[in-house]
Design an enzyme around this catalytic site. Structure first.
Site, mmCIF file in Angstrom:
data_model
loop_
_atom_site.group_PDB
_atom_site.id
_atom_site.type_symbol
_atom_site.label_atom_id
_atom_site.label_comp_id
_atom_site.label_asym_id
_atom_site.label_seq_id
_atom_site.Cartn_x
_atom_site.Cartn_y
_atom_site.Cartn_z
ATOM 1 N N HIS A 217 -7.478 -11.078 3.013
ATOM 2 C CA HIS A 217 -7.353 -12.221 2.101
ATOM 3 C C HIS A 217 -8.474 -12.294 1.064
ATOM 4 O O HIS A 217 -8.220 -12.572 -0.111
ATOM 5 C CB HIS A 217 -7.265 -13.528 2.899
ATOM 6 C CG HIS A 217 -6.003 -13.623 3.709
ATOM 7 N ND1 HIS A 217 -5.743 -14.642 4.595
ATOM 8 C CD2 HIS A 217 -4.913 -12.808 3.780
ATOM 9 C CE1 HIS A 217 -4.553 -14.458 5.156
ATOM 10 N NE2 HIS A 217 -4.045 -13.335 4.683
ATOM 11 N N LYS B 256 -2.942 -18.398 5.116
ATOM 12 C CA LYS B 256 -4.004 -18.908 5.978
ATOM 13 C C LYS B 256 -4.360 -17.841 7.003
ATOM 14 O O LYS B 256 -3.467 -17.051 7.352
ATOM 15 C CB LYS B 256 -3.622 -20.219 6.666
ATOM 16 C CG LYS B 256 -2.186 -20.384 7.168
ATOM 17 C CD LYS B 256 -1.602 -19.442 8.135
ATOM 18 C CE LYS B 256 -2.177 -19.318 9.508
ATOM 19 N NZ LYS B 256 -1.379 -18.393 10.377
ATOM 20 N N ARG C 190 0.842 -1.202 0.000
ATOM 21 C CA ARG C 190 0.000 0.000 0.000
ATOM 22 C C ARG C 190 0.874 1.246 0.000
ATOM 23 O O ARG C 190 0.385 2.346 -0.189
ATOM 24 C CB ARG C 190 -0.912 0.001 1.232
ATOM 25 C CG ARG C 190 -1.958 -1.103 1.232
ATOM 26 C CD ARG C 190 -2.523 -1.302 2.623
ATOM 27 N NE ARG C 190 -1.447 -1.522 3.560
ATOM 28 C CZ ARG C 190 -1.472 -1.186 4.852
ATOM 29 N NH1 ARG C 190 -2.547 -0.636 5.358
ATOM 30 N NH2 ARG C 190 -0.435 -1.416 5.631
HETATM 31 N N1 LIG Z 1 2.390 -19.623 7.070
HETATM 32 C C1 LIG Z 1 2.959 -19.106 8.128
HETATM 33 O O1 LIG Z 1 3.856 -19.681 8.740
HETATM 34 C C2 LIG Z 1 2.535 -17.766 8.591
HETATM 35 C C3 LIG Z 1 3.290 -17.088 9.548
HETATM 36 C C4 LIG Z 1 2.913 -15.795 9.878
HETATM 37 C C5 LIG Z 1 1.795 -15.240 9.318
HETATM 38 N N2 LIG Z 1 1.059 -15.944 8.427
HETATM 39 C C6 LIG Z 1 -0.134 -15.367 7.797
HETATM 40 O O2 LIG Z 1 0.281 -14.356 6.926
HETATM 41 C C7 LIG Z 1 -0.583 -13.248 6.990
HETATM 42 C C8 LIG Z 1 0.256 -12.008 7.249
HETATM 43 O O3 LIG Z 1 0.885 -12.133 8.493
HETATM 44 P P1 LIG Z 1 2.146 -11.191 8.882
HETATM 45 O O4 LIG Z 1 2.598 -11.657 10.196
HETATM 46 O O5 LIG Z 1 3.080 -11.150 7.749
HETATM 47 O O6 LIG Z 1 1.379 -9.800 9.066
HETATM 48 P P2 LIG Z 1 1.908 -8.307 9.047
HETATM 49 O O7 LIG Z 1 3.383 -8.264 8.814
HETATM 50 O O8 LIG Z 1 1.346 -7.615 10.238
HETATM 51 O O9 LIG Z 1 1.104 -7.710 7.802
HETATM 52 C C9 LIG Z 1 1.286 -8.187 6.506
HETATM 53 C C10 LIG Z 1 1.024 -7.071 5.509
HETATM 54 O O10 LIG Z 1 -0.377 -6.830 5.410
HETATM 55 C C11 LIG Z 1 -0.515 -5.610 4.720
HETATM 56 N N3 LIG Z 1 -1.685 -4.897 5.186
HETATM 57 C C12 LIG Z 1 -2.810 -4.750 4.462
HETATM 58 N N4 LIG Z 1 -3.707 -4.017 5.136
HETATM 59 C C13 LIG Z 1 -3.141 -3.685 6.300
HETATM 60 C C14 LIG Z 1 -3.574 -2.917 7.411
HETATM 61 N N5 LIG Z 1 -4.773 -2.349 7.437
HETATM 62 N N6 LIG Z 1 -2.736 -2.749 8.428
HETATM 63 C C15 LIG Z 1 -1.501 -3.320 8.403
HETATM 64 N N7 LIG Z 1 -1.047 -4.062 7.374
HETATM 65 C C16 LIG Z 1 -1.858 -4.241 6.335
HETATM 66 C C17 LIG Z 1 0.789 -4.818 4.947
HETATM 67 O O11 LIG Z 1 1.450 -4.733 3.709
HETATM 68 P P3 LIG Z 1 1.758 -3.346 2.994
HETATM 69 O O12 LIG Z 1 1.825 -2.313 4.061
HETATM 70 O O13 LIG Z 1 3.048 -3.622 2.347
HETATM 71 O O14 LIG Z 1 0.642 -3.116 2.052
HETATM 72 C C18 LIG Z 1 1.550 -5.710 5.893
HETATM 73 O O15 LIG Z 1 2.925 -5.636 5.719
HETATM 74 C C19 LIG Z 1 -1.609 -13.541 8.099
HETATM 75 O O16 LIG Z 1 -2.842 -13.845 7.531
HETATM 76 C C20 LIG Z 1 -1.042 -14.738 8.833
HETATM 77 O O17 LIG Z 1 -2.025 -15.670 9.237
HETATM 78 C C21 LIG Z 1 1.425 -17.176 8.047
#
Ligand SMILES: NC(=O)c1ccc[n+]([C@@H]2O[C@H](COP(=O)([O-])OP(=O)(O)OC[C@H]3O[C@@H](n4cnc5c(N)ncnc54)[C@H](OP(=O)(O)O)[C@@H]3O)[C@@H](O)[C@H]2O)c1
Length: 331
Positions: free
Chosen positions: A79, A97, A37
């Site tokens: 998502h 997920k 964003r």
């Molecule tokens: N598979 C796994 O092992 C694993 C591990 C951790 C997380 N996950 C999953 O991955 C997803 C993301 O987790 P994360 O820990 O990476 O989260 P995060 O760093 O807090 O956020 C991921 C990205 O979401 C975007 N975003 C979109 N709308 C937002 C908002 N209103 N406020 C803040 N950020 C927003 C931002 O990207 P921009 O600012 O760049 O647009 C942010 O960098 C979750 O659904 C989680 O369940 C999976």
């Protein structure tokens, strides 16, 4: 080298960085673009991973004709919207997920992917890890006899911070959707179909589930005892009790590097696995394998599996009163 694909990452956050690093392990994957964003965050991420195209909006990323597959790495609450955006633009999607906030959203995502004949999969990476595959193979081949009890926890001690997405209802916070989803996934994947689920949760003042326990009755009679929390660490083990032995996936079981097979005659086998990188390359490889074979779903973790998992999550939420703001639940 065969067919190669241009990948794009939507959302330049925590998990996106781990995934980006792992894509480099796959010779037929090219990380071509990142979308954020914010242009600054996109540029920073692109610089970090040597990515050609940095997009300052998700729309710009989805519209880029060179992108083949988008990995949706935004928060849970994005998502549905972000997957729909990419599918509309004709992109194949691997979505983090939980695939959506609820079953209604997921249904729409699956319908759109089908109507456009595009690949769509929830990024349940554990399913594709060689160690977890081995466990599934052992269970399916009867290595521990008939399944009787599945025990699994996922516990994280995340200090309270309203800014952190796990503590924020607007971001779909709480233990269930973030980590409780893994024990449920294990019960579904390693046991016979879940016929009944009963659940209990502890909610904080904002409605965030800080603890959630789930009990499943399965079609063949086995039981699953599962729980998750965000207020303390835990064993983070998965234990499978069969009529003829036990299988233990050591901590952290959702990305197992060692398993113990304890047979009824007390013989023990200790298996270890060397998983390069963070382990996200296996799910990405599965997406490309399916595409090469002309498939729009993976048989290992199909949209049917995701829908069933989401039904169970919806049921747990209904029983426990885990609720989110209407705006993040809409379809
Ligand atoms: N598979 C796994 O092992 C694993 C591990 C951790 C997380 N996950 C999953 O991955 C997803 C993301 O987790 P994360 O820990 O990476 O989260 P995060 O760093 O807090 O956020 C991921 C990205 O979401 C975007 N975003 C979109 N709308 C937002 C908002 N209103 N406020 C803040 N950020 C927003 C931002 O990207 P921009 O600012 O760049 O647009 C942010 O960098 C979750 O659904 C989680 O369940 C999976």
């Amino acid at each position: 080298m065969g067919t190669s694909y241009n990948w794009a990452i939507l959302g330049a956050g925590h998990i996106a960085r781990k995934f980006a690093a792992d894509l480099k392990l796959l010779p037929n994957a090219r990380l071509y673009a990142v979308g954020s964003r914010s242009s600054d965050r996109a540029n920073e991420f692109a610089g970090e991973f040597g990515i050609e195209k940095a997009c300052g909006s998700y729309g710009e990323l989805a519209a880029d004709p060179k992108v083949d597959i988008v990995y949706i790495a935004s928060r849970h609450t994005g998502h549905y919207r972000d997957t729909m955006l990419c599918l509309e633009q004709g992109k194949h999607v691997l979505c983090e997920k939980p695939a959506a906030m609820n079953g209604r959203q997921l249904e729409k995502m699956v319908m759109l992917a089908r109507s456009k004949k595009l690949f769509f999969m929830e990024a349940l990476w554990t399913r594709f890890l060689p160690s977890f595959r081995k466990v599934k193979e052992l269970v399916d081949s009867g290595a521990i006899g008939e399944m009787r009890i599945i025990e699994a926890d996922f516990c994280l001690n995340v200090p309270h911070n309203p800014e952190h997405r796990i503590w924020n209802p607007d971001a779909g916070g709480g233990s269930l959707l973030d980590i409780g989803i893994y024990p449920l996934f294990a019960a579904m994947t390693l046991g016979s179909p879940v016929s009944v689920i009963t659940a209990n949760a502890k909610l904080d003042d904002n409605g965030i589930d800080t603890f959630c326990s789930m009990q499943c009755a399965h079609e063949k009679g086995e039981r699953s005892l599962l729980y998750s929390t965000i207020t303390t660490g835990g064993r983070n083990e998965l234990l499978l009790h069969g009529s003829n032995g036990q299988l233990l996936l050591n901590s952290w079981w959702h990305t197992p590097t060692s398993i113990d097979l304890l047979r009824a005659d007390c013989a023990t086998e200790h298996l270890t696995f060397n998983i390069p990188g963070n382990g996200y390359q296996y799910e990405a490889a599965e997406v490309m394998r399916c595409l090469i074979e002309g498939k729009t779903e993976s048989p290992q973790w199909s949209t049917g599996h995701s829908k069933r998992l989401m039904e169970l999550l919806d049921s747990v939420r209904q029983q426990t009163g885990i609720r989110y703001p209407e705006e993040v639940e809409v379809v």
